[in-house]
Design a protein around this motif. Structure first.
Motif, PDB file in Angstrom:
ATOM      1  N   ARG A  23      11.746  -3.355   7.691  1.00 42.39           N
ATOM      2  CA  ARG A  23      12.777  -3.436   6.667  1.00 42.39           C
ATOM      3  C   ARG A  23      13.178  -4.895   6.458  1.00 42.39           C
ATOM      4  N   PRO A  24      12.832  -5.472   5.313  1.00 39.68           N
ATOM      5  CA  PRO A  24      13.245  -6.856   5.056  1.00 39.68           C
ATOM      6  C   PRO A  24      14.762  -6.977   4.989  1.00 39.68           C
ATOM      7  N   GLY A  25      15.256  -8.139   5.296  1.00 40.32           N
ATOM      8  CA  GLY A  25      16.681  -8.399   5.161  1.00 40.32           C
ATOM      9  C   GLY A  25      17.034  -8.743   3.726  1.00 40.32           C
ATOM     10  N   GLY A  26      18.315  -8.732   3.406  1.00 41.85           N
ATOM     11  CA  GLY A  26      18.766  -9.097   2.074  1.00 41.85           C
ATOM     12  C   GLY A  26      18.351 -10.516   1.725  1.00 41.85           C
ATOM     13  N   GLY A  27      17.734 -10.692   0.571  1.00 46.43           N
ATOM     14  CA  GLY A  27      17.297 -12.014   0.143  1.00 46.43           C
ATOM     15  C   GLY A  27      15.990 -12.475   0.746  1.00 46.43           C
ATOM     16  N   GLU A  28      15.412 -11.683   1.643  1.00 43.94           N
ATOM     17  CA  GLU A  28      14.163 -12.076   2.301  1.00 43.94           C
ATOM     18  C   GLU A  28      13.009 -12.042   1.304  1.00 43.94           C
ATOM     19  N   LYS A  29      12.144 -13.048   1.377  1.00 42.52           N
ATOM     20  CA  LYS A  29      10.955 -13.106   0.523  1.00 42.52           C
ATOM     21  C   LYS A  29       9.738 -12.686   1.337  1.00 42.52           C
ATOM     22  N   VAL A  30       9.090 -11.631   0.872  1.00 44.77           N
ATOM     23  CA  VAL A  30       8.009 -10.992   1.623  1.00 44.77           C
ATOM     24  C   VAL A  30       6.762 -10.917   0.744  1.00 44.77           C
ATOM     25  N   CYS A  31       5.606 -11.169   1.337  1.00 43.15           N
ATOM     26  CA  CYS A  31       4.340 -10.992   0.638  1.00 43.15           C
ATOM     27  C   CYS A  31       3.477 -10.005   1.413  1.00 43.15           C
ATOM     28  N   VAL A  32       3.030  -8.957   0.740  1.00 45.98           N
ATOM     29  CA  VAL A  32       2.171  -7.935   1.336  1.00 45.98           C
ATOM     30  C   VAL A  32       0.743  -8.166   0.861  1.00 45.98           C
ATOM     31  N   VAL A  33      -0.179  -8.315   1.802  1.00 44.16           N
ATOM     32  CA  VAL A  33      -1.572  -8.574   1.450  1.00 44.16           C
ATOM     33  C   VAL A  33      -2.297  -7.258   1.190  1.00 44.16           C
ATOM     34  N   LEU A  34      -2.776  -7.085  -0.035  1.00 37.24           N
ATOM     35  CA  LEU A  34      -3.653  -5.957  -0.377  1.00 37.24           C
ATOM     36  C   LEU A  34      -5.078  -6.486  -0.270  1.00 37.24           C
ATOM     37  N   CYS A  35      -5.716  -6.192   0.858  1.00 37.04           N
ATOM     38  CA  CYS A  35      -6.881  -6.977   1.284  1.00 37.04           C
ATOM     39  C   CYS A  35      -8.221  -6.493   0.759  1.00 37.04           C
ATOM     40  N   GLY A  36      -8.329  -5.241   0.256  1.00 39.89           N
ATOM     41  CA  GLY A  36      -9.636  -4.782  -0.192  1.00 39.89           C
ATOM     42  C   GLY A  36      -9.568  -3.552  -1.069  1.00 39.89           C
ATOM     43  N   ALA A  37     -10.613  -3.384  -1.908  1.00 40.98           N
ATOM     44  CA  ALA A  37     -10.619  -2.258  -2.842  1.00 40.98           C
ATOM     45  C   ALA A  37     -11.984  -1.588  -2.946  1.00 40.98           C
ATOM     46  N   ASN A  38     -12.780  -1.669  -1.882  1.00 47.29           N
ATOM     47  CA  ASN A  38     -14.072  -0.992  -1.888  1.00 47.29           C
ATOM     48  C   ASN A  38     -13.869   0.465  -1.480  1.00 47.29           C
ATOM     49  N   THR A  39     -13.516   1.264  -2.470  1.00 45.87           N
ATOM     50  CA  THR A  39     -13.125   2.647  -2.223  1.00 45.87           C
ATOM     51  C   THR A  39     -13.555   3.505  -3.402  1.00 45.87           C
ATOM     52  N   ASP A  40     -13.617   4.791  -3.191  1.00 42.40           N
ATOM     53  CA  ASP A  40     -13.881   5.736  -4.271  1.00 42.40           C
ATOM     54  C   ASP A  40     -12.532   6.228  -4.786  1.00 42.40           C
ATOM     55  N   PRO A  41     -12.173   5.923  -6.034  1.00 40.01           N
ATOM     56  CA  PRO A  41     -10.846   6.295  -6.539  1.00 40.01           C
ATOM     57  C   PRO A  41     -10.746   7.752  -6.980  1.00 40.01           C
ATOM     58  N   ALA A  42     -11.794   8.542  -6.778  1.00 46.18           N
ATOM     59  CA  ALA A  42     -11.786   9.916  -7.275  1.00 46.18           C
ATOM     60  C   ALA A  42     -10.631  10.734  -6.701  1.00 46.18           C
ATOM     61  N   ASP A  43     -10.331  10.546  -5.409  1.00 47.74           N
ATOM     62  CA  ASP A  43      -9.255  11.331  -4.795  1.00 47.74           C
ATOM     63  C   ASP A  43      -7.892  10.940  -5.351  1.00 47.74           C
ATOM     64  N   LEU A  44      -7.736   9.682  -5.772  1.00 44.99           N
ATOM     65  CA  LEU A  44      -6.477   9.260  -6.383  1.00 44.99           C
ATOM     66  C   LEU A  44      -6.272   9.963  -7.721  1.00 44.99           C
ATOM     67  N   ARG A  45      -7.318  10.041  -8.505  1.00 44.16           N
ATOM     68  CA  ARG A  45      -7.227  10.692  -9.811  1.00 44.16           C
ATOM     69  C   ARG A  45      -6.997  12.190  -9.661  1.00 44.16           C
ATOM     70  N   GLN A  46      -7.664  12.788  -8.662  1.00 45.69           N
ATOM     71  CA  GLN A  46      -7.487  14.217  -8.440  1.00 45.69           C
ATOM     72  C   GLN A  46      -6.051  14.548  -8.085  1.00 45.69           C
ATOM     73  N   GLN A  47      -5.462  13.714  -7.220  1.00 38.36           N
ATOM     74  CA  GLN A  47      -4.082  13.933  -6.825  1.00 38.36           C
ATOM     75  C   GLN A  47      -3.141  13.791  -8.011  1.00 38.36           C
ATOM     76  N   GLU A  48      -3.439  12.820  -8.888  1.00 40.07           N
ATOM     77  CA  GLU A  48      -2.631  12.610 -10.071  1.00 40.07           C
ATOM     78  C   GLU A  48      -2.706  13.843 -10.997  1.00 40.07           C
ATOM     79  N   GLU A  49      -3.905  14.389 -11.134  1.00 40.97           N
ATOM     80  CA  GLU A  49      -4.092  15.545 -11.996  1.00 40.97           C
ATOM     81  C   GLU A  49      -3.371  16.777 -11.466  1.00 40.97           C
ATOM     82  N   LEU A  50      -3.336  16.907 -10.120  1.00 41.12           N
ATOM     83  CA  LEU A  50      -2.659  18.055  -9.512  1.00 41.12           C
ATOM     84  C   LEU A  50      -1.175  18.054  -9.808  1.00 41.12           C
ATOM     85  N   ARG A  51      -0.590  16.842  -9.993  1.00 42.57           N
ATOM     86  CA  ARG A  51       0.826  16.748 -10.259  1.00 42.57           C
ATOM     87  C   ARG A  51       1.114  16.940 -11.749  1.00 42.57           C
TER      88      ARG A  51
END
Length: 351
Positions: A323-351
């Motif tokens: 949990r960052p503190g108030g005013g804290e500046k945080v950077c989150v590294v999204l390090c890779g995207a070698n994935t099959d996005p099919a399950d993301l789309r399926q989950q979206e469709e289910l909703r």
């Protein structure tokens, strides 16, 4: 054993300049990340934290690994130590992709060893970069043994997915770029597998006085277990993010970096990793691999048991969220995207 230094990272920054894509940063909506609990007697106006996403998944080959691979091969080319047999590496996928890409850029042969469990999308991409691919064993350790035998027999230059100072220094150039864009950054949050990215980022962050949160899946925690034991130990590998974070043992280099001030360990459940990955898709249409979502999960997972004060006073005892503190500046590294996005789309469709 080589101890990674900030000088190694500065040398890598100069060496690979112009050979990799500079990282882009994107701000997170202020209301998306909860801050730490406030003292009820603190009557100052509440400040939201400021969170940025480092979009390193847009790097060449789809992950931060391109930085280390380019640094590794360029350093050996500069030293005239590239053999005719080329380079070889054992990799769960991303490091192999980066090695093959960097070798292709430099006109060098590459032979990549992967476990048979490696995603088909990564195998196909490897072959697209012109690498010879050899699938050996069910786990990374078996592929590594075969790679070592190949290097001994052929004279090929052995790279490593994470346990090499040139690889880790290359990864650390990412923090240098983030710091240039956010000079007053307080905290960087990074997922940890074997520890190459973490070691590089934490070493650079330490130089700049930046806190590092090292995030691992609960059942894939090589670095956290090493902190507890006082030395690298083998751990079970059982996580949805194991294809990119599934190292059985962390490096001594990473453990050394984890013992620095301002470095803290966090563990997250697979369910939270899945939730963070889906949220990135739902709200930004960004499809990252589970390993990348692991870092974000530390900020979005519900509080469980440990307090922020406990986090800041013990690097070995893991928290279940940050949990960052108030005013804290945080950077989150999204390090890779070698994935099959099919399950993301399926989950979206289910909703």
């Amino acid at each position: 054993m080589h101890t990674l230094t900030y000088g190694d990272i500065k040398a890598a920054t100069d060496r690979i300049a112009g050979r990799i894509r500079p990282v882009a940063l994107a701000p997170v909506d202020p209301s998306a990340i909860r801050t730490a609990h406030r003292d009820p007697l603190d009557d100052r106006p509440e400040q939201p934290c400021e969170v940025w996403l480092a979009l390193e998944f847009m790097q060449h080959t789809g992950s931060f690994k391109a930085r280390g691979a380019q640094n590794f091969i360029q350093a050996h080319r500069d030293a005239d130590t590239l053999p005719d047999a080329g380079v070889t590496i054992a990799s769960g996928g991303n490091a192999g992709l980066a090695c093959a890409w960097a070798a292709q850029q430099q006109g060098v042969r590459a032979t990549v060893f992967l476990p048979t469990t490696a995603p088909a999308v990564k195998v196909a991409k490897l072959r697209g970069y012109g690498a010879e691919v050899r699938l050996v064993g069910a786990e990374y350790a078996e592929a590594l043994a075969a790679c070592e035998e190949f290097a001994t027999a052929t004279g090929a230059l052995a790279s490593h997915a994470y346990d090499h100072p040139l690889i880790a220094a290359g990864a650390g150039t990412l923090l240098e770029e983030i710091h240039q864009q956010i000079p007053d950054l307080d905290t960087v949050v990074v997922a940890v597998g074997g520890g190459g990215l973490f070691a590089g980022v934490a070493t650079a962050a330490q130089h700049h006085g930046i806190r590092t949160i090292a995030v691992e899946p609960e059942n894939c925690r090589a670095l956290n277990a090493a902190l507890e034991a006082g030395h690298p130990v083998d751990v079970p590998v059982d996580s949805i993010a194991a294809d990119s974070l599934g190292a059985r043992r962390t490096s001594t280099m990473a453990l050394t970096a984890a013992r620095q001030d301002r470095v803290h360990s966090a563990l997250v459940a697979d369910s939270e990793i899945v939730r963070a990955r889906q949220a990135l898709w739902d709200h930004r249409k960004v499809a990252v691999e589970h390993g990348a979502a692991t870092a974000l999960a530390a900020l979005t997972a519900p509080d469980r048991h440990r307090t922020d004060r406990e986090l800041l006073t013990s690097s070995a005892a893991p928290t279940r969220s940050y949990r960052p503190g108030g005013g804290e500046k945080v950077c989150v590294v999204l390090c890779g995207a070698n994935t099959d996005p099919a399950d993301l789309r399926q989950q979206e469709e289910l909703r």
